[in-house]
Design a protein around this motif. Structure first.
Motif, PDB file in Angstrom:
ATOM      1  N   GLU A  64       0.873  -1.301   0.005  1.00  0.00           N
ATOM      2  CA  GLU A  64       0.071  -0.003  -0.148  1.00  0.00           C
ATOM      3  C   GLU A  64       0.931   1.102   0.124  1.00  0.00           C
ATOM      4  OE1 GLU A  64      -3.860  -1.457   2.392  1.00  0.00           O
ATOM      5  OE2 GLU A  64      -2.618   0.033   3.308  1.00  0.00           O
ATOM      6  N   THR A  65       2.004   1.079   0.442  1.00  0.00           N
ATOM      7  CA  THR A  65       2.860   2.360   0.472  1.00  0.00           C
ATOM      8  C   THR A  65       3.799   2.387  -0.458  1.00  0.00           C
ATOM      9  OG1 THR A  65       4.616   1.185   1.902  1.00  0.00           O
ATOM     10  CG2 THR A  65       2.781   2.416   3.516  1.00  0.00           C
ATOM     11  N   GLY A  66       3.665   1.636  -1.495  1.00  0.00           N
ATOM     12  CA  GLY A  66       4.496   1.850  -2.857  1.00  0.00           C
ATOM     13  C   GLY A  66       5.174   0.739  -2.973  1.00  0.00           C
ATOM     14  N   PRO A  67       6.207   0.735  -4.134  1.00  0.00           N
ATOM     15  CA  PRO A  67       7.326  -0.163  -4.269  1.00  0.00           C
ATOM     16  C   PRO A  67       8.363   0.101  -3.495  1.00  0.00           C
ATOM     17  CG  PRO A  67       7.277   1.595  -6.108  1.00  0.00           C
ATOM     18  CD  PRO A  67       6.240   1.852  -4.823  1.00  0.00           C
ATOM     19  N   HIS A  68       9.028  -1.117  -3.141  1.00  0.00           N
ATOM     20  CA  HIS A  68      10.117  -1.122  -1.993  1.00  0.00           C
ATOM     21  C   HIS A  68      11.097  -2.191  -2.554  1.00  0.00           C
ATOM     22  CE1 HIS A  68       7.833   1.172   0.921  1.00  0.00           C
ATOM     23  NE2 HIS A  68       6.892   0.308   0.684  1.00  0.00           N
ATOM     24  N   LEU A  69      12.154  -1.771  -2.267  1.00  0.00           N
ATOM     25  CA  LEU A  69      13.377  -2.830  -2.306  1.00  0.00           C
ATOM     26  C   LEU A  69      14.120  -2.792  -1.299  1.00  0.00           C
ATOM     27  CD1 LEU A  69      15.417  -4.423  -4.218  1.00  0.00           C
ATOM     28  CD2 LEU A  69      16.838  -2.202  -4.631  1.00  0.00           C
TER      29      LEU A  69
END
Lengths: 268, 282
Positions: free
Chosen positions: B139-144
């Motif tokens: 929900e808070t966006g794309p992450h790596l």
């Protein structure tokens, strides 16, 4: 009570179990003993309800979800408690309403409190929404039913998250569904038909409240466990607001009520 | 890293306040072939260098799908990596069963990190010898994220782990500020450039690298060799113009033999040291 063999049944079911290191297991309480024992033996804690709440109604309107219930706690056929709050805000975007055993409802709200706290402790910008909580409750109710030790409630769960409105129900045996308007108990038979006729998309707050009050009035007239003291809760993206209890205007001066047995010879 | 009398046990501190066994585990990650990750506002791309132990064998699988919204690339002991990916898949599916919604990436990463930490504090265990690059969407966006054998985890805009990853990191450091607004295709091309840096002498082809993408509205998918080859060729397309220019120069000056690629800078890292996984000290 030695708890060595039954420990394995307890930890995974706690909402905060991810916070325990793998070698600490919380002490088994005597209530857990009965609950976990019921997985092996037909021990039931909850074969009949004692203090119960009657119908809960809910519907989706343009701004969110409206849920309403009266404030009666019946002890069998007696209206024993008249100020029972049968709806609770679970988080700031979800509300839970319950009919059935009041003590089980209280146990569920305590469980959900711990779930919300454990979720908040992640502190990572993610939070549980109404859909998550609805499914979590479904799991809880169904698993209790499988142990022949149900939580004797029909729950209504409503909320809004990211603009998506959610209204769903979970029964004591784990039957769950979502819909635009929901009722429990007597409301299924008396209120749902009214909703099916009169509910429409994007009702305003006033229209929604009036529809709920109409259904609650019918229930007050026809459900013997209902009383004329109701609360209406409004859940929007911004928060949960539960109204103070208030009464509905009811009419008892009808001709048919004045001399009900006039045409029935032999009745009193 | 020399042998000393404090490195036999993972539960023995050295006088300098280090756990040598954990550091040795992180060395194992550095020995594995490179894995690279980068993200934009809408997508995360993972790339891996596929090393086959001989011409006859197949290469090690390094890209794993964990769930529709999460995938990993690993470097190091891939056997340990498979065990961790099984754990991650199990956690994701359990979460989905209970809550009917995808497990947020950050939470999964913390769970893996806590699992890795346990192995650094039990005398009868050994640390996992694998580093993970976890790419996911929530929900808070794309992450790596990166997971270390030490039990640490970090979030990155772009990162590379494994052998010759410094070359890739240098490329990423130069270019990462533009990643946020990249399209999916541009992001994949950047990833392939970074892989090229790690490969150095070898020719980039769909046989020696793998790419996976996850993005908003797009579930995690590992690109098949045809799509991958098309991306590689699109790199070559941009490169060809440069190559012809170089050939012309070389004819004039045959003594000058320069190996150029599109990024125009080779693997010489003049920039600042990349932020590697922190040592025990921090």
């Amino acid at each position: 009570m030695r708890s060595s063999k039954l420990i394995s049944v307890v930890p995974r079911t706690l909402p905060e179990s991810h916070l325990y290191s793998f070698h600490f297991i919380p002490t088994l309480r005597s209530i857990d003993f009965f609950q976990s024992l019921s997985a092996y033996v037909a021990v039931s804690m909850s074969r009949q309800p004692y203090v119960t709440g009657t119908s809960v109604l809910g519907l989706i309107y343009e701004g969110g979800v409206l849920i309403a219930a009266d404030t009666a706690g019946s002890y069998g056929s007696t209206t024993r408690f008249k100020s029972v709050e049968r709806m609770k805000a679970v988080s700031n975007n979800t509300l839970l309403g319950a009919s059935g055993e009041i003590s089980d409802f209280q146990a569920i709200t305590q469980l959900l409190d711990r779930l919300i706290v454990a979720d908040a402790m992640w502190d990572d910008g993610n939070d549980l929404g109404p859909l998550d909580i609805h499914n979590y409750l479904t799991r809880v109710m169904y698993n209790r039913r499988n142990k022949f030790d149900p939580l004797w409630n029909t729950l209504i769960l409503g909320g809004v998250k990211n603009g998506v409105k959610h209204l769903g129900s979970v029964s004591m045996i784990g039957v769950h569904y979502v819909d635009n308007h929901i009722a429990t108990g007597f409301g299924i038979h008396l209120a749902q038909p009214i909703f099916r006729e009169e509910w429409k998309e994007n009702m305003t707050l006033e229209e929604g409240t009036r529809l709920l009050e109409k259904a609650l009035l019918v229930l007050f007239y026809r459900d013997r466990s209902a009383i004329n003291k109701i609360q209406v809760a409004n859940v929007t993206e911004d928060g949960v607001h539960i109204s103070q209890p208030y009464a509905l205007k009811s009419e008892w001066n009808l001709e048919a009520f004045k001399n009900p047995t006039a045409s029935a010879a032999g009745s009193w | 890293m020399f042998r000393n009398q404090y490195d036999t046990d993972v539960t023995t501190w050295s006088p300098a306040g280090r756990l040598h066994q954990v550091e040795y585990a992180m060395e194992a990650v550095k020995q594995g072939s490179a894995a690279i990750g980068l993200r934009s506002k809408t997508h995360v791309v993972l790339a891996a260098v596929n090393k086959a132990s001989s011409e006859l064998s197949s290469h090690q699988k390094k890209l794993f799908k964990i769930d529709n919204h999460i995938g990993i690339a690993m470097a190091g002991l891939t056997a340990d990596g498979r065990v961790l990916s099984r754990y991650m898949r199990s956690e994701c599916i359990n979460h989905k069963f209970v809550y009917e919604s995808p497990l947020p990436v950050g939470r999964l990463v913390v769970q893996v990190a806590d699992k890795a930490q346990v192995c650094t504090q039990r005398s009868w265990k050994r640390p996992y010898g694998v580093g993970l690059l976890v790419a996911g969407l929530d929900e808070t966006g794309p992450h790596l994220y990166q997971n270390c054998p030490s039990g640490n985890y970090f979030e990155f805009h772009a990162f590379a782990i494994g052998s010759r990853s410094q070359a890739a990191k240098t490329y990423l450091e130069r270019k990462f500020e533009s990643f946020m607004d990249c399209s999916k295709e541009e992001l994949v091309r950047h990833a392939l450039h970074a892989v090229k840096e790690s490969l150095q002498e070898e020719e980039l082809s769909s046989a020696n690298c793998g790419v996976a993408i996850v993005g908003v509205g797009e579930p995690f998918v590992i690109l098949d060799s045809k799509t991958l080859q098309a991306y590689i060729e699109s790199l070559e397309g941009a490169k060809d113009d440069q190559a012809t220019k170089i050939e012309v120069e070389e004819e004039r000056n045959p003594a000058v033999i320069e190996r150029q690629d599109v990024s125009g800078g080779g693997g010489v890292g003049v920039g600042a040291e990349g932020e590697g996984p922190s040592d025990m000290e921090t």
